[in-house]
Design an enzyme around this catalytic site. Structure first.
Site, PDB file in Angstrom:
ATOM      1  N   SER A 237       0.069  -7.546 -12.547  1.00 30.33           N
ATOM      2  CA  SER A 237      -0.080  -6.421 -11.608  1.00 30.33           C
ATOM      3  C   SER A 237       0.648  -6.624 -10.297  1.00 30.33           C
ATOM      4  O   SER A 237       0.335  -7.553  -9.559  1.00 30.33           O
ATOM      5  CB  SER A 237      -1.551  -6.215 -11.218  1.00 30.33           C
ATOM      6  OG  SER A 237      -2.326  -5.833 -12.286  1.00 30.33           O
TER       7      SER A 237
ATOM      8  N   HIS B 294       2.730  -1.913 -14.116  1.00 28.60           N
ATOM      9  CA  HIS B 294       3.146  -2.856 -15.165  1.00 28.60           C
ATOM     10  C   HIS B 294       4.357  -2.244 -15.856  1.00 28.60           C
ATOM     11  O   HIS B 294       4.225  -1.302 -16.628  1.00 28.60           O
ATOM     12  CB  HIS B 294       2.036  -3.054 -16.210  1.00 28.60           C
ATOM     13  CG  HIS B 294       0.765  -3.625 -15.661  1.00 28.60           C
ATOM     14  ND1 HIS B 294       0.333  -4.889 -15.981  1.00 28.60           N
ATOM     15  CD2 HIS B 294      -0.150  -3.116 -14.827  1.00 28.60           C
ATOM     16  CE1 HIS B 294      -0.806  -5.120 -15.352  1.00 28.60           C
ATOM     17  NE2 HIS B 294      -1.121  -4.062 -14.645  1.00 28.60           N
TER      18      HIS B 294
ATOM     19  N   HIS C 194      -2.729  -5.635 -22.168  1.00 27.70           N
ATOM     20  CA  HIS C 194      -4.104  -6.058 -21.892  1.00 27.70           C
ATOM     21  C   HIS C 194      -5.040  -5.744 -23.064  1.00 27.70           C
ATOM     22  O   HIS C 194      -4.902  -4.705 -23.712  1.00 27.70           O
ATOM     23  CB  HIS C 194      -4.649  -5.344 -20.656  1.00 27.70           C
ATOM     24  CG  HIS C 194      -3.919  -5.682 -19.400  1.00 27.70           C
ATOM     25  ND1 HIS C 194      -2.841  -4.975 -18.973  1.00 27.70           N
ATOM     26  CD2 HIS C 194      -4.138  -6.658 -18.483  1.00 27.70           C
ATOM     27  CE1 HIS C 194      -2.405  -5.492 -17.837  1.00 27.70           C
ATOM     28  NE2 HIS C 194      -3.170  -6.524 -17.521  1.00 27.70           N
TER      29      HIS C 194
ATOM     30  N   TYR D 202      -8.011  -4.803 -22.645  1.00 23.20           N
ATOM     31  CA  TYR D 202      -8.802  -3.605 -22.292  1.00 23.20           C
ATOM     32  C   TYR D 202      -8.095  -2.302 -22.649  1.00 23.20           C
ATOM     33  O   TYR D 202      -8.707  -1.246 -22.662  1.00 23.20           O
ATOM     34  CB  TYR D 202      -9.206  -3.595 -20.811  1.00 23.20           C
ATOM     35  CG  TYR D 202      -8.084  -3.568 -19.799  1.00 23.20           C
ATOM     36  CD1 TYR D 202      -7.251  -2.459 -19.650  1.00 23.20           C
ATOM     37  CD2 TYR D 202      -7.868  -4.660 -18.961  1.00 23.20           C
ATOM     38  CE1 TYR D 202      -6.231  -2.440 -18.711  1.00 23.20           C
ATOM     39  CE2 TYR D 202      -6.857  -4.660 -18.023  1.00 23.20           C
ATOM     40  CZ  TYR D 202      -6.036  -3.547 -17.900  1.00 23.20           C
ATOM     41  OH  TYR D 202      -5.030  -3.541 -16.986  1.00 23.20           O
ATOM     42  N   GLU D 203      -6.783  -2.370 -22.951  1.00 31.63           N
ATOM     43  CA  GLU D 203      -6.073  -1.160 -23.355  1.00 31.63           C
ATOM     44  C   GLU D 203      -6.449  -0.755 -24.779  1.00 31.63           C
ATOM     45  O   GLU D 203      -6.081   0.316 -25.242  1.00 31.63           O
ATOM     46  CB  GLU D 203      -4.562  -1.371 -23.256  1.00 31.63           C
ATOM     47  CG  GLU D 203      -4.081  -1.501 -21.817  1.00 31.63           C
ATOM     48  CD  GLU D 203      -2.615  -1.918 -21.751  1.00 31.63           C
ATOM     49  OE1 GLU D 203      -1.757  -1.098 -22.105  1.00 31.63           O
ATOM     50  OE2 GLU D 203      -2.341  -3.066 -21.368  1.00 31.63           O
TER      51      GLU D 203
ATOM     52  N   ALA E 284      -3.196 -10.972 -11.072  1.00 29.35           N
ATOM     53  CA  ALA E 284      -4.033 -10.650  -9.921  1.00 29.35           C
ATOM     54  C   ALA E 284      -5.480 -10.975 -10.293  1.00 29.35           C
ATOM     55  O   ALA E 284      -5.877 -10.803 -11.442  1.00 29.35           O
ATOM     56  CB  ALA E 284      -3.897  -9.176  -9.587  1.00 29.35           C
TER      57      ALA E 284
ATOM     58  N   MET F 168      -8.785 -10.005 -15.908  1.00 25.24           N
ATOM     59  CA  MET F 168      -8.880  -9.369 -17.234  1.00 25.24           C
ATOM     60  C   MET F 168      -7.691  -9.725 -18.122  1.00 25.24           C
ATOM     61  O   MET F 168      -7.345  -8.963 -19.032  1.00 25.24           O
ATOM     62  CB  MET F 168      -8.954  -7.847 -17.065  1.00 25.24           C
ATOM     63  CG  MET F 168     -10.037  -7.370 -16.129  1.00 25.24           C
ATOM     64  SD  MET F 168      -9.868  -5.601 -15.846  1.00 25.24           S
ATOM     65  CE  MET F 168     -11.055  -5.368 -14.504  1.00 25.24           C
ATOM     66  N   SER F 169      -7.035 -10.850 -17.827  1.00 13.90           N
ATOM     67  CA  SER F 169      -5.872 -11.226 -18.651  1.00 13.90           C
ATOM     68  C   SER F 169      -5.857 -12.752 -18.784  1.00 13.90           C
ATOM     69  O   SER F 169      -6.898 -13.344 -18.991  1.00 13.90           O
ATOM     70  CB  SER F 169      -4.586 -10.694 -18.012  1.00 13.90           C
ATOM     71  OG  SER F 169      -4.400 -11.220 -16.715  1.00 13.90           O
TER      72      SER F 169
ATOM     73  N   ASN G 182      -8.669  -9.392  -4.038  1.00 16.58           N
ATOM     74  CA  ASN G 182      -9.895  -8.927  -3.394  1.00 16.58           C
ATOM     75  C   ASN G 182     -10.859 -10.098  -3.280  1.00 16.58           C
ATOM     76  O   ASN G 182     -11.210 -10.711  -4.280  1.00 16.58           O
ATOM     77  CB  ASN G 182     -10.515  -7.744  -4.168  1.00 16.58           C
ATOM     78  CG  ASN G 182     -10.567  -7.963  -5.668  1.00 16.58           C
ATOM     79  OD1 ASN G 182      -9.550  -8.018  -6.354  1.00 16.58           O
ATOM     80  ND2 ASN G 182     -11.764  -8.131  -6.169  1.00 16.58           N
TER      81      ASN G 182
ATOM     82  N   HIS H 204      -8.229  -0.415  -8.019  1.00 15.53           N
ATOM     83  CA  HIS H 204      -6.958  -0.811  -8.646  1.00 15.53           C
ATOM     84  C   HIS H 204      -5.808  -0.666  -7.645  1.00 15.53           C
ATOM     85  O   HIS H 204      -4.901  -1.511  -7.602  1.00 15.53           O
ATOM     86  CB  HIS H 204      -6.692   0.031  -9.903  1.00 15.53           C
ATOM     87  CG  HIS H 204      -5.392  -0.299 -10.580  1.00 15.53           C
ATOM     88  ND1 HIS H 204      -5.138  -1.527 -11.166  1.00 15.53           N
ATOM     89  CD2 HIS H 204      -4.246   0.423 -10.739  1.00 15.53           C
ATOM     90  CE1 HIS H 204      -3.911  -1.541 -11.661  1.00 15.53           C
ATOM     91  NE2 HIS H 204      -3.346  -0.359 -11.412  1.00 15.53           N
TER      92      HIS H 204
HETATM   93  N1  HPA Z   1     -12.068  -8.365 -11.251  1.00 16.92           N
HETATM   94  C1  HPA Z   1     -11.344  -8.413 -12.385  1.00 16.92           C
HETATM   95  N2  HPA Z   1     -10.027  -8.350 -12.402  1.00 16.92           N
HETATM   96  C2  HPA Z   1      -9.391  -8.286 -11.225  1.00 16.92           C
HETATM   97  C3  HPA Z   1     -10.064  -8.246 -10.003  1.00 16.92           C
HETATM   98  C4  HPA Z   1     -11.493  -8.279 -10.031  1.00 16.92           C
HETATM   99  O1  HPA Z   1     -12.171  -8.247  -8.985  1.00 16.92           O
HETATM  100  N3  HPA Z   1      -9.142  -8.155  -9.020  1.00 16.92           N
HETATM  101  C5  HPA Z   1      -7.931  -8.184  -9.633  1.00 16.92           C
HETATM  102  N4  HPA Z   1      -8.082  -8.235 -10.965  1.00 16.92           N
END
Ligand code: HPA
Length: 282
Positions: A36, A68, A90, A92-93, A120, A218-219, A242, A250
Site C-alpha cells: 500500500s 496497488h 490479498h 481478503y480480496e 503498511a 493483512m498481508s 497508524n 484506508h
Molecule cells: N490493521 C490491519 N492492517 C493495517 C493496519 C491496521 O491497523 N494499518 C495498515 N494496515
C-alpha cells in the site's frame, strides 16, 4: 528423508516466466513486493528492463485495490537485479492462499534467492509512532489458514518446514543498522497477520498486543511462508501507518505510507547491494 523443495504442483510460475523471458532475460537476485502506497518508494531509482501488468501473467488476477498498481518490473535497483511487484494480491480480496503465493514463486523462478516484502501496518504498542519502519523478527499467523496448505515435497510429504527463522536474522539486523546509519527510525517487531478486510476492533487490538505482536496487517504471511518454503531469505519491512490508539482509515493508511515511502526507498537502495548471497544448501 525428503528431498527437493515443497511445491503446490502447478506450472504457473514457469508459464509466467515464459511471458517475462519473451521480453527480458535478466536473472533476478531479489524479489520485491511493494505494498500500500509503497509503489513510489523506488520511483526513479529502478532501471526497468521489462514491465508486465498482472493481467499478462498466468494465474495473476488484476490487482483491485486503489493504491496497488499490479505490475511486475524486472530491472536494476542500486545495481542489483530485482523482480519488483508493485501492488500485491490479498487474501481478503477473496482469492485462495495459492494466489498471493505466486509472487514469491515467480520471483524464485526468475532467479531470486531473497524476498523483500514491504507492507503498511497498524501499531499495537504505545510509544511506537506512525512513520516508524518496523523490521520483522517473527509473525503470528491468525489468518485462519496456512499459505502452505496443500504444498507437497516431490515425495508427497506435506511442507512440514521449520519456521524458527521465517525472517532472516542477518538481513533484519543489517536493515535496522543501515536504517540507523541513514537516520531512519527503525525497530524490530512481530507481525500479527489478520485476514481483514475490516480493521481490528479495540478488543482484538488488545488481544494481539497481549499475544506479543508489535504490528498488525493483512498481508506478508501469505508471501513470507511460501518464500521460506522455497529456500529464500525473507526480509519484512513494514511502514507503521497508524499508531496504537489512533483512528484508522484506508485513506490515512495510504497517505502515511506514501510519506514513509521515501525512507523505505532510501533504505532499499542502501541495503540491496549489501545483502548476503543465497542460503547455504539452496
Ligand atoms: N490493521 C490491519 N492492517 C493495517 C493496519 C491496521 O491497523 N494499518 C495498515 N494496515
Amino acid at each position: 528423508m525428503t528431498s527437493g523443495l515443497p511445491s503446490p504442483g502447478d506450472d504457473l510460475p514457469a508459464r509466467c516466466a515464459q511471458v517475462v523471458r519473451a521480453r527480458t532475460d535478466l536473472l533476478s537476485s531479489v524479489g520485491l513486493v511493494l505494498g500500500s502506497g509503497l509503489g513510489p518508494a523506488i520511483g526513479d531509482e529502478l532501471e526497468i528492463e521489462g514491465s508486465f501488468a498482472f493481467t499478462e501473467l498466468p494465474g495473476f488476477p488484476p490487482s483491485g485495490v486503489p493504491g496497488h498498481a499490479g505490475t511486475l518490473s524486472l530491472g536494476r535497483l542500486a545495481g542489483v537485479a530485482v523482480a519488483a511487484f508493485s501492488g500485491r494480491v490479498h487474501y481478503y480480496e477473496g482469492h485462495g492462499m495459492d494466489v498471493p503465493a505466486l509472487l514469491p514463486r515467480l520471483a524464485h523462478e526468475l532467479g531470486a534467492s531473497t524476498m523483500v516484502l514491504t507492507a503498511a501496518v497498524g501499531g499495537l504498542q504505545p510509544g511506537v509512532e506512525a512513520g516508524t519502519v518496523v523490521i520483522l523478527r517473527d509473525h503470528l499467523n491468525l489468518m485462519g489458514v496456512s499459505p502452505l496448505r496443500a504444498w507437497r515435497y516431490p515425495d508427497g510429504m506435506p511442507a512440514f518446514i521449520n519456521t524458527e527463522e521465517v525472517y532472516d536474522r542477518e538481513i533484519g539486523d543489517l536493515a535496522v543498522e543501515r536504517a540507523d546509519a541513514l537516520g531512519i527510525h527503525a525497530v524490530h517487531g512481530v507481525y500479527a497477520a489478520m485476514s481483514g478486510p475490516a480493521y481490528e476492533t479495540p478488543i482484538e487490538v488488545g488481544m494481539l498486543q497481549r499475544l506479543g505482536a508489535t504490528v498488525v496487517g493483512m498481508s506478508m504471511v501469505p508471501e513470507a511462508l511460501p518464500a521460506l518454503a522455497l529456500g529464500m531469505r525473507v526480509l519484512g519491512i513494514c511502514s507503521l501507518t497508524n499508531a496504537f490508539g489512533e483512528h484508522v482509515t484506508h485513506e490515512e493508511v495510504v497517505r502515511v505510507s506514501n510519506e514513509t515511502a521515501l525512507a523505505v526507498g532510501r533504505l532499499l537502495v542502501d541495503l540491496l547491494p549489501r545483502l548476503p548471497g543465497p542460503k547455504a544448501g539452496t
